[in-house]
Design an enzyme around this catalytic site. Sequence first.
Site, mmCIF file in Angstrom:
data_model
loop_
_atom_site.group_PDB
_atom_site.id
_atom_site.type_symbol
_atom_site.label_atom_id
_atom_site.label_comp_id
_atom_site.label_asym_id
_atom_site.label_seq_id
_atom_site.Cartn_x
_atom_site.Cartn_y
_atom_site.Cartn_z
ATOM 1 N N ARG A 71 -20.307 21.112 40.085
ATOM 2 C CA ARG A 71 -21.392 20.292 40.541
ATOM 3 C C ARG A 71 -21.229 18.703 40.107
ATOM 4 O O ARG A 71 -22.045 17.859 40.646
ATOM 5 C CB ARG A 71 -22.850 20.827 40.180
ATOM 6 C CG ARG A 71 -23.114 22.381 40.527
ATOM 7 C CD ARG A 71 -24.258 22.920 39.788
ATOM 8 N NE ARG A 71 -24.084 22.868 38.263
ATOM 9 C CZ ARG A 71 -25.027 23.291 37.470
ATOM 10 N NH1 ARG A 71 -26.185 23.378 37.598
ATOM 11 N NH2 ARG A 71 -24.536 23.348 36.188
ATOM 12 N N GLN A 86 -38.402 -0.340 24.432
ATOM 13 C CA GLN A 86 -38.239 -0.939 25.605
ATOM 14 C C GLN A 86 -36.875 -0.410 26.166
ATOM 15 O O GLN A 86 -35.995 -0.300 25.225
ATOM 16 C CB GLN A 86 -38.170 -2.472 25.714
ATOM 17 C CG GLN A 86 -39.591 -3.237 25.850
ATOM 18 C CD GLN A 86 -39.286 -4.685 26.062
ATOM 19 O OE1 GLN A 86 -40.129 -5.331 25.555
ATOM 20 N NE2 GLN A 86 -38.226 -5.083 26.587
ATOM 21 N N ASN A 93 -33.950 -1.607 29.158
ATOM 22 C CA ASN A 93 -33.679 -2.670 30.262
ATOM 23 C C ASN A 93 -32.375 -2.236 31.117
ATOM 24 O O ASN A 93 -31.752 -1.438 30.636
ATOM 25 C CB ASN A 93 -33.383 -3.988 29.644
ATOM 26 C CG ASN A 93 -34.559 -4.349 28.555
ATOM 27 O OD1 ASN A 93 -35.957 -4.392 29.040
ATOM 28 N ND2 ASN A 93 -34.288 -4.684 27.306
ATOM 29 N N HIS A 102 -26.619 -13.295 24.004
ATOM 30 C CA HIS A 102 -28.024 -13.429 23.618
ATOM 31 C C HIS A 102 -28.483 -12.814 22.240
ATOM 32 O O HIS A 102 -27.942 -11.860 21.971
ATOM 33 C CB HIS A 102 -29.031 -12.882 24.679
ATOM 34 C CG HIS A 102 -28.486 -13.469 26.156
ATOM 35 N ND1 HIS A 102 -28.462 -12.558 26.999
ATOM 36 C CD2 HIS A 102 -28.281 -14.803 26.524
ATOM 37 C CE1 HIS A 102 -28.048 -13.454 28.203
ATOM 38 N NE2 HIS A 102 -27.740 -14.688 27.827
ATOM 39 N N LYS A 127 -30.055 -3.120 19.486
ATOM 40 C CA LYS A 127 -29.650 -2.711 20.962
ATOM 41 C C LYS A 127 -28.677 -1.402 20.971
ATOM 42 O O LYS A 127 -27.842 -1.228 20.298
ATOM 43 C CB LYS A 127 -29.054 -3.773 21.973
ATOM 44 C CG LYS A 127 -29.887 -5.084 22.009
ATOM 45 C CD LYS A 127 -29.123 -6.120 22.820
ATOM 46 C CE LYS A 127 -30.159 -7.243 22.917
ATOM 47 N NZ LYS A 127 -29.333 -8.310 23.781
ATOM 48 N N HIS A 187 -25.434 -10.717 21.289
ATOM 49 C CA HIS A 187 -24.747 -9.781 22.262
ATOM 50 C C HIS A 187 -24.426 -10.285 23.809
ATOM 51 O O HIS A 187 -25.404 -11.308 24.215
ATOM 52 C CB HIS A 187 -25.651 -8.424 22.275
ATOM 53 C CG HIS A 187 -25.150 -7.577 23.406
ATOM 54 N ND1 HIS A 187 -25.935 -7.410 24.445
ATOM 55 C CD2 HIS A 187 -24.116 -6.652 23.226
ATOM 56 C CE1 HIS A 187 -25.206 -6.594 25.203
ATOM 57 N NE2 HIS A 187 -24.208 -6.066 24.526
ATOM 58 N N TYR A 203 -29.819 -0.709 28.399
ATOM 59 C CA TYR A 203 -30.060 -0.790 26.964
ATOM 60 C C TYR A 203 -31.395 -0.741 26.323
ATOM 61 O O TYR A 203 -32.320 -1.007 27.046
ATOM 62 C CB TYR A 203 -29.242 -2.095 26.166
ATOM 63 C CG TYR A 203 -29.915 -3.295 26.912
ATOM 64 C CD1 TYR A 203 -30.757 -4.250 26.040
ATOM 65 C CD2 TYR A 203 -29.507 -3.852 28.007
ATOM 66 C CE1 TYR A 203 -31.255 -5.386 26.445
ATOM 67 C CE2 TYR A 203 -29.869 -4.941 28.479
ATOM 68 C CZ TYR A 203 -30.862 -5.804 27.915
ATOM 69 O OH TYR A 203 -31.548 -6.966 28.227
ATOM 70 N N GLU A 252 -36.202 -16.213 22.112
ATOM 71 C CA GLU A 252 -34.776 -15.983 22.584
ATOM 72 C C GLU A 252 -33.905 -17.133 22.603
ATOM 73 O O GLU A 252 -34.484 -18.248 22.531
ATOM 74 C CB GLU A 252 -34.957 -15.494 24.283
ATOM 75 C CG GLU A 252 -33.575 -15.414 24.919
ATOM 76 C CD GLU A 252 -33.709 -15.035 26.299
ATOM 77 O OE1 GLU A 252 -32.867 -14.264 26.843
ATOM 78 O OE2 GLU A 252 -34.603 -15.576 27.029
ATOM 79 N N ASP A 270 -27.055 -19.804 30.191
ATOM 80 C CA ASP A 270 -25.966 -19.423 29.253
ATOM 81 C C ASP A 270 -25.164 -20.553 29.016
ATOM 82 O O ASP A 270 -24.275 -20.791 28.066
ATOM 83 C CB ASP A 270 -25.315 -18.237 29.816
ATOM 84 C CG ASP A 270 -26.180 -17.008 29.379
ATOM 85 O OD1 ASP A 270 -27.216 -17.146 28.710
ATOM 86 O OD2 ASP A 270 -25.800 -15.892 30.088
#
Length: 186
Positions: A23, A46, A48, A62, A72, A119, A132, A143, A168
């Site tokens: 399967r 969280q 994401n 980041h 993470k 990261h 993540y 941030e 970035d």
Amino acid sequence: MEVKELKLNGVYGIILEPLTDERGFFMRTYDRNIFKESGLNKEWVQENHSMTLNKGTIRGLHFQLPPFAETKLVRCIRGEVLDVFVDLRKDSETFGKWDSVILSEENYKMILIPRGFAHGFYTLTDNCEVTYKVDNYYSPAHEIGLLWNDTDLKIKWPEENPILSEKDKKNLTLKEFMNKFNSIEV
């Protein structure tokens, strides 16, 4: 599920073990008991999911400043990425060092990156999806990012002209980060 510490202290590679039959497959992607036994028990707050259309795109590098620094747990569920992380932790013997791993839908690997690391990832295929979990809430005011091609970091990316977001392109160099923040206390 196999958990192994990698060459930067606190970063762990996790190899998932799918059970396959006619399967398809079934696999556990998180087990609190295994993580706890490995000293990695986190409260994930969280999860994401990003989708990147084009091969040759960099997202990152980041991170969030305290008190919103985050651990993470990263996994590529579609396509293949070169996942890169840089140690920015105060008093770390590997401060300013980077490492990378290839994550893909086919190799069943995840990476746990602790608080205090920048990261990012480079897409090695079109249509990459990365999920993540994080152990802290996102705060736009906290941030920040490191410049992907910082000559002091000397990260070995697959190509020299990646696709980047406007944000970035304006990230800090390691020297600029150190002059402004020195390091991240976790």
